[in-house]
Design a protein around this motif. Sequence first.
Motif, PDB file in Angstrom:
ATOM      1  N   ILE A 107      10.281   7.950   4.673  1.00  0.00           N
ATOM      2  CA  ILE A 107      10.021   6.557   4.948  1.00  0.00           C
ATOM      3  C   ILE A 107       8.577   6.579   5.053  1.00  0.00           C
ATOM      4  O   ILE A 107       7.816   7.786   5.767  1.00  0.00           O
ATOM      5  CB  ILE A 107      10.660   6.035   6.369  1.00  0.00           C
ATOM      6  N   LEU A 108       7.867   5.851   4.268  1.00  0.00           N
ATOM      7  CA  LEU A 108       6.271   5.669   4.438  1.00  0.00           C
ATOM      8  C   LEU A 108       5.868   4.247   4.866  1.00  0.00           C
ATOM      9  O   LEU A 108       6.250   3.203   4.185  1.00  0.00           O
ATOM     10  CB  LEU A 108       5.938   5.932   2.607  1.00  0.00           C
ATOM     11  N   GLY A 109       5.239   4.164   5.887  1.00  0.00           N
ATOM     12  CA  GLY A 109       4.634   2.994   6.156  1.00  0.00           C
ATOM     13  C   GLY A 109       3.011   3.378   6.215  1.00  0.00           C
ATOM     14  O   GLY A 109       2.745   4.497   6.127  1.00  0.00           O
ATOM     15  N   ALA A 141       0.835  -1.154  -0.047  1.00  0.00           N
ATOM     16  CA  ALA A 141      -0.010   0.142   0.001  1.00  0.00           C
ATOM     17  C   ALA A 141       0.837   1.497  -0.139  1.00  0.00           C
ATOM     18  O   ALA A 141       0.622   2.210  -0.790  1.00  0.00           O
ATOM     19  CB  ALA A 141      -0.959   0.075   1.054  1.00  0.00           C
ATOM     20  N   ALA A 142       2.040   1.055   0.728  1.00  0.00           N
ATOM     21  CA  ALA A 142       3.041   2.190   0.839  1.00  0.00           C
ATOM     22  C   ALA A 142       3.642   2.511  -0.431  1.00  0.00           C
ATOM     23  O   ALA A 142       3.629   3.583  -0.858  1.00  0.00           O
ATOM     24  CB  ALA A 142       3.895   1.995   2.069  1.00  0.00           C
ATOM     25  N   LEU A 143       3.875   1.537  -1.133  1.00  0.00           N
ATOM     26  CA  LEU A 143       4.397   1.633  -2.465  1.00  0.00           C
ATOM     27  C   LEU A 143       3.521   2.516  -3.409  1.00  0.00           C
ATOM     28  O   LEU A 143       4.011   3.155  -4.257  1.00  0.00           O
ATOM     29  CB  LEU A 143       4.848   0.267  -3.156  1.00  0.00           C
ATOM     30  N   ARG A 144       2.483   2.043  -3.437  1.00  0.00           N
ATOM     31  CA  ARG A 144       1.378   2.648  -4.306  1.00  0.00           C
ATOM     32  C   ARG A 144       1.324   4.113  -3.895  1.00  0.00           C
ATOM     33  O   ARG A 144       1.372   5.019  -4.920  1.00  0.00           O
ATOM     34  CB  ARG A 144      -0.142   1.942  -4.117  1.00  0.00           C
ATOM     35  N   GLU A 165       2.716   7.713  -6.407  1.00  0.00           N
ATOM     36  CA  GLU A 165       1.801   9.012  -6.350  1.00  0.00           C
ATOM     37  C   GLU A 165       2.540  10.254  -5.662  1.00  0.00           C
ATOM     38  O   GLU A 165       2.843  11.241  -6.460  1.00  0.00           O
ATOM     39  CB  GLU A 165       0.471   8.745  -5.876  1.00  0.00           C
ATOM     40  N   LEU A 166       3.132  10.098  -4.723  1.00  0.00           N
ATOM     41  CA  LEU A 166       3.762  11.043  -4.157  1.00  0.00           C
ATOM     42  C   LEU A 166       5.192  11.567  -4.926  1.00  0.00           C
ATOM     43  O   LEU A 166       5.309  12.697  -5.200  1.00  0.00           O
ATOM     44  CB  LEU A 166       4.477  10.614  -2.746  1.00  0.00           C
ATOM     45  N   ALA A 167       5.959  10.410  -5.514  1.00  0.00           N
ATOM     46  CA  ALA A 167       7.062  10.626  -6.155  1.00  0.00           C
ATOM     47  C   ALA A 167       6.692  11.511  -7.506  1.00  0.00           C
ATOM     48  O   ALA A 167       7.446  12.540  -7.811  1.00  0.00           O
ATOM     49  CB  ALA A 167       7.608   9.236  -6.644  1.00  0.00           C
ATOM     50  N   ARG A 168       5.742  11.412  -8.005  1.00  0.00           N
ATOM     51  CA  ARG A 168       5.002  12.119  -9.167  1.00  0.00           C
ATOM     52  C   ARG A 168       4.831  13.533  -8.688  1.00  0.00           C
ATOM     53  O   ARG A 168       5.351  14.508  -9.645  1.00  0.00           O
ATOM     54  CB  ARG A 168       3.789  11.521  -9.758  1.00  0.00           C
ATOM     55  N   GLU A 169       4.295  14.005  -7.738  1.00  0.00           N
ATOM     56  CA  GLU A 169       4.269  15.163  -7.138  1.00  0.00           C
ATOM     57  C   GLU A 169       5.386  15.868  -7.114  1.00  0.00           C
ATOM     58  O   GLU A 169       5.625  16.998  -7.425  1.00  0.00           O
ATOM     59  CB  GLU A 169       3.238  15.296  -5.958  1.00  0.00           C
ATOM     60  N   GLU A 191       2.169   6.181   9.002  1.00  0.00           N
ATOM     61  CA  GLU A 191       2.607   7.404   8.364  1.00  0.00           C
ATOM     62  C   GLU A 191       1.376   7.893   7.153  1.00  0.00           C
ATOM     63  O   GLU A 191       0.973   9.078   7.445  1.00  0.00           O
ATOM     64  CB  GLU A 191       3.765   7.385   7.524  1.00  0.00           C
ATOM     65  N   ILE A 192       1.054   6.870   6.474  1.00  0.00           N
ATOM     66  CA  ILE A 192       0.221   7.307   5.429  1.00  0.00           C
ATOM     67  C   ILE A 192      -1.211   7.769   6.154  1.00  0.00           C
ATOM     68  O   ILE A 192      -1.939   8.685   5.732  1.00  0.00           O
ATOM     69  CB  ILE A 192      -0.060   6.154   4.403  1.00  0.00           C
ATOM     70  N   ALA A 193      -1.638   6.864   7.153  1.00  0.00           N
ATOM     71  CA  ALA A 193      -2.767   7.163   7.806  1.00  0.00           C
ATOM     72  C   ALA A 193      -2.791   8.522   8.426  1.00  0.00           C
ATOM     73  O   ALA A 193      -3.921   9.304   8.407  1.00  0.00           O
ATOM     74  CB  ALA A 193      -3.061   5.856   8.776  1.00  0.00           C
TER      75      ALA A 193
END
Length: 409
Positions: free
Chosen positions: A375-377, A331-334, A338-342, A380-382
């Motif tokens: 780091i995205l877990g 889920a973090a990879l997805r 999207e974050l990388a694109r921004e 963090e995303i929540a």
Amino acid sequence: MIRAVKGTRDLLPPDTAVWNRVERIAREVFRAYNYHEIRTPILEETQLFARGVGAETDIVSKEMYTFDDHGTSLTLRPENTASVIRAYIEHRLDQRPGVQKLYYIGPMFRRERPQKGRYRQFFQIGAEAIGADSPFVDAEVIEMVTEMLTRAGLTGFTLLINSVGCPDCRPKFVAKLKEALLPVAPSLCTDCQRRAETNPLRVLDCKVPEDQPAIDQLPSILDSLCENCAPHFAAVKGYLNDRSIAFEVKPRLVRGLDYYMRTTFEVTHGNLGSQNSVLGGGRYDGLAESLGSNVHSPGIGFSIGEDRLVMTVDQTHDDALDVFLAPLGDAALRHAGELARELRRAGASVEVLAGGKLKRAMELANKLGARFVVILGDDEIAKGEYSLKDMKSGEQQSVTREQLLQRLQ
Ligand SMILES: [Zn+2]
Ligand SMILES: [Zn+2]
């Protein structure tokens, strides 16, 4: 294993970053002097170089990559001035307003004996100013090259200038030189003995140390300049002095190509040893006519040996990676994609780790020279916050997406 052809080489990262920096600086300086890029084909008809460079030169007689293409003799360009002038004539650039100021950056090909710092595919940064015979243009071209070298970070170079006269006065000098060579030629190197007969000017070019005392005694071309060439050279020197550009007059500076006349110049740099020329150039007022132009199109140009320039300047570069994203889980990879694109759209360079453990991720980020690791877990995303690590200070903090974007500005 198939290797690169002898005398050619691959340019790899991170070296290519230094090449790109040098080329970016060159383009900035060209723009400041109102030069515009021309891209000519790498292949030309062989006769262009035979006529434009001179059939008796080493380049044309020994060093060109020439092949038959179904009955047409083609050659990989050994230099670019002849091609630029061909394009100038073919496209009637003389009809365009003002002096045509054209620059190029690209590979040239000569089958030279392989030696350190010499390549059979080598790169030149060069320019031609066509359509003016004013010494003001000569001085501007020379100023531009010194500006380019300085901005590229080359220090301690020497600018050498000379005048090689014109078709009126040069033949008289060559006759004088031939006469002066008669008694000394037998004691010179074998190349000079031959040149004393065929092309006495080239004797002045000889690099053999034992020949130097005798060559120093030969007449100077500056004493033979005619009533047009002498004031032209004086004006060039005056304009350079106006701009505080340091130069040395070197009467022995004659260029290997037949079409040069009046101003010639060269820049040497101590770090490069005997092959110490970084750049050469000069005026070639009769070249366009000899290539078939029916309009008198005097010109002046230069070419920088980019391989040597790159070798001489500071090797640091600015291609560092800004952000390394380390997602923990699918889920973090997805989310990371999207974050990388921004972040990329905001101008950052971003690498996403597409799998692997956190410890490995930190090691890799370090090796890649990343400025920041995010780091995205799932947690963090929540929360809508990421864990940002500054790789230089080691400091770690929690940031929102907006704060992350700000940090990267
Ligand atoms: Zn002259
Ligand atoms: Zn010699």
